[in-house]
Design an enzyme around this catalytic site. Structure first.
Site, PDB file in Angstrom:
ATOM      1  N   LYS A  76       0.838  -1.200   0.000  1.00  0.00           N
ATOM      2  CA  LYS A  76       0.000   0.000   0.000  1.00  0.00           C
ATOM      3  C   LYS A  76       0.875   1.252   0.000  1.00  0.00           C
ATOM      4  O   LYS A  76       1.919   1.290   0.649  1.00  0.00           O
ATOM      5  CB  LYS A  76      -0.903  -0.037   1.241  1.00  0.00           C
ATOM      6  N   SER A 123      -9.605   1.561   3.381  1.00  0.00           N
ATOM      7  CA  SER A 123      -8.861   2.333   2.393  1.00  0.00           C
ATOM      8  C   SER A 123      -7.822   1.526   1.606  1.00  0.00           C
ATOM      9  O   SER A 123      -7.186   2.053   0.698  1.00  0.00           O
ATOM     10  CB  SER A 123      -8.140   3.491   3.095  1.00  0.00           C
ATOM     11  N   SER A 138      -9.589  -0.778   7.572  1.00  0.00           N
ATOM     12  CA  SER A 138      -9.115  -0.515   6.210  1.00  0.00           C
ATOM     13  C   SER A 138      -8.513  -1.716   5.495  1.00  0.00           C
ATOM     14  O   SER A 138      -8.280  -1.660   4.296  1.00  0.00           O
ATOM     15  CB  SER A 138      -8.092   0.626   6.208  1.00  0.00           C
TER      16      SER A 138
END
EC number: 6.3.5.7
Length: 541
Positions: free
Chosen positions: A76, A171, A210
């Site tokens: 990420k 996210s 997330s």
């Protein structure tokens, strides 16, 4: 054929059945084919190929570094990566290249993993859809699956209606999409690579859900470890007291393998545990009769979809039918958790975002009127509305006249929420079973009808309390909805009992046998393999 674990792939690499370079090249090919998903912000092709070449040399000499040597990974884009741009999907950090690796990234590289690239997210990880970053929203691979398109066709929807694609959740939506679409392990352009398709994984982060939220929407496993088990050093902070590096994989065993590499004390992160950590090997659980599964009654909310509720109930019945004790429990302060989380989250966000002032690194505006004007213009240009809104909220809660009434009270409520979990586990419950999300993934056009704050409050309802309590939790895909979309359920364990949690999750995963996504248009060579995949040995539908 599709059930190989990372350790089994590692053995295959050692035996020369497949090479790191083959895996890397097929992975890069599939990343290009699935570029429209927008899962990656940066693809580190040259770096990955060089790492694959070095890995191949080690295998030829019989000097493998471990189970992850030669395995492609994705990270990420809020983890620092030396020499590779790290943006947090924000204008504020666009062009920023860190001089060091996050501890978790360095641990993976030390094990010989191949870094394929950095994945997309909501700006600074603030969101639950992966729709608010500057690089655009991430598309859910299941939008293009045979399972979903056939259901839409039966319901008189146009099969080629690409405008109604689904969100990934967030996210960590880019990481979840990358795993779901197989882009961080291998393509299937050669028959000997079909064996490895299911063993894909990526790094995410989890502050309020997330990792687990997008895992549920994308049909993969999403693990949030206990707070302090994995180092946060180099993870660009959102909420220091809740942030945890997350792991996204296609099976529970692989999550345990990766956790075994990442877990342990880090001198650069004072919140990590001091005790040495043993490898997270998961023995097969054959007898669940000694288990006590807790079902929190407060999680049965009016907003919960009937399909998720039905699967939740059937999962509980599955445990009960196999001899486990299933009991209803109470987490009495659950109704306060979202408000409490909002106050604490925005307060820490306001503090953490203060470092982005245009002076040391990141974006800097062209204004030279005054230092104050430069600060204001830099932050206005660098942050989107969502980030600025959270900063404003946090600064309000931290004002001298508001501090006691908001921030201090929220900290006290947080303790009550954490104590609720302690009391339940002290009553004899081993693991809690809950929904992960309120429903299956929704179309992007529907998702954006509500603002980020409202959506996050809704989508984090089952996940954020775990972060405030510092507990481990894992989302496991269970079955497909009537629309042909994945639904996940969440298991919550005692603090630092991550191994026990994963053993239970592995048993459950084996019972339900979640189906493999069928992406024929992208993987024609593998269509026969996917079609032969059994849907379930124990169906919860």
């Amino acid at each position: 054929m599709l059930g190989r674990t990372l350790r089994e792939v590692s053995v295959a690499l050692k035996q020369g059945q497949i090479t790191p370079t083959e895996l890397c090249q097929r992975c890069l090919s599939l990343i290009k084919k699935t570029k429209f998903l927008n899962a990656y912000i940066t693809v580190s092709e040259e770096v990955a190929l060089k790492q694959a070449e070095e890995s191949e040399k080690r295998y030829k000499k019989g000097h493998s570094l471990g189970d992850l040597d030669g395995i492609p990974i994705a990270v990420k884009d809020n983890f620092s990566t030396s020499g590779i741009e790290t943006t947090c999907a924000s204008n504020m950090l666009k062009g920023y290249v860190p001089p060091y690796n996050a501890t978790v990234v360095q641990k993976l590289l030390d094990q010989g993993a191949l870094l394929m690239g950095k994945t997309n997210l909501d700006e600074f990880a603030m969101g639950s859809g992966s729709t608010d970053g500057i690089f655009g929203p991430v598309k859910n691979p299941w939008s293009y699956s045979k399972q979903y398109r056939e259901k839409r066709k039966q319901n008189s929807h146009s099969e080629n209606e690409d405008s109604n694609w689904l969100i990934t959740g967030g996210s960590s939506g880019g990481s979840a999409a990358a795993v779901s679409a197989f882009t961080c392990f291998a393509n299937c352009e050669s028959s000997n690579l079909i064996l490895w398709l299911k063993r894909t994984w990526a790094l995410g982060s989890d502050t309020g859900g997330s990792t687990r939220n997008p895992a549920a929407h994308c049909g993969v496993v999403g693990l949030k470890p206990s707070y302090g088990l994995v180092s946060r050093h180099g993870l660009i902070p959102l909420v220091n007291s809740m942030d945890v590096p997350g792991i996204l994989t296609r099976c529970v065993d692989d999550a345990a393998t990766v956790l075994g590499v990442l877990a342990g004390h880090d001198p650069k992160d004072s919140t990590t545990i001091q005790d040495p950590v043993k490898p997270f090997t998961l023995p097969s659980l054959t007898d669940v009769s000694k288990l006590c599964i807790g079902i929190p009654k407060e999680y049965l909310t009016p907003e919960l979809s009937s399909e998720v509720q039905s699967l939740w109930s059937k999962a509980a019945n599955l445990f009960e039918s196999e001899g486990a004790k299933v009991t209803e429990v109470s987490l009495p302060h659950t109704s306060y958790s979202i408000v409490c989380y909002h106050v604490l989250c925005t307060s820490e966000v306001a503090s953490n975002m203060a470092r982005f002032d245009g002076l040391e690194y990141g974006h800097r505006c062209d204004s030279d009127v005054s230092t104050e004007a430069m600060y204001a213009a830099t932050r206005r240009e660098g942050f989107n509305d969502v980030v600025r809104g959270r900063i404003l909220s946090g600064n309000f809660f931290l004002l001298k006249e508001n501090y006691e009434n908001y921030f201090v009270k929220a900290q006290k409520v947080r303790r009550l929420i954490a104590n609720d979990f302690v009391n339940v586990f002290n009553s004899g419950v081993d693991v809690l079973l809950t929904p992960t999300t309120l429903s299956e993934a929704v179309p992007y056009t529907e998702f954006i009808k509500e603002d980020n704050r409202t959506r996050s409050a809704q989508d984090d309802i089952f996940t954020q309390a775990v972060n405030m309590a510092g507990l481990p939790a894992v989302s496991v895909p269970v079955a497909l909805s009537s629309q042909g979309l994945p639904i996940g359920l969440q298991f919550i364990g005692r603090a630092f009992c991550d191994q026990q949690l994963l053993i239970v999750a592995k048993w459950f995963e084996k019972q339900v046998q979640f189906p493999v996504i069928q992406l024929q248009e992208l993987m024609d060579d593998c269509s026969s393999v996917f079609e032969n995949e059994k849907l379930a040995s124990v169906s919860l539908k």
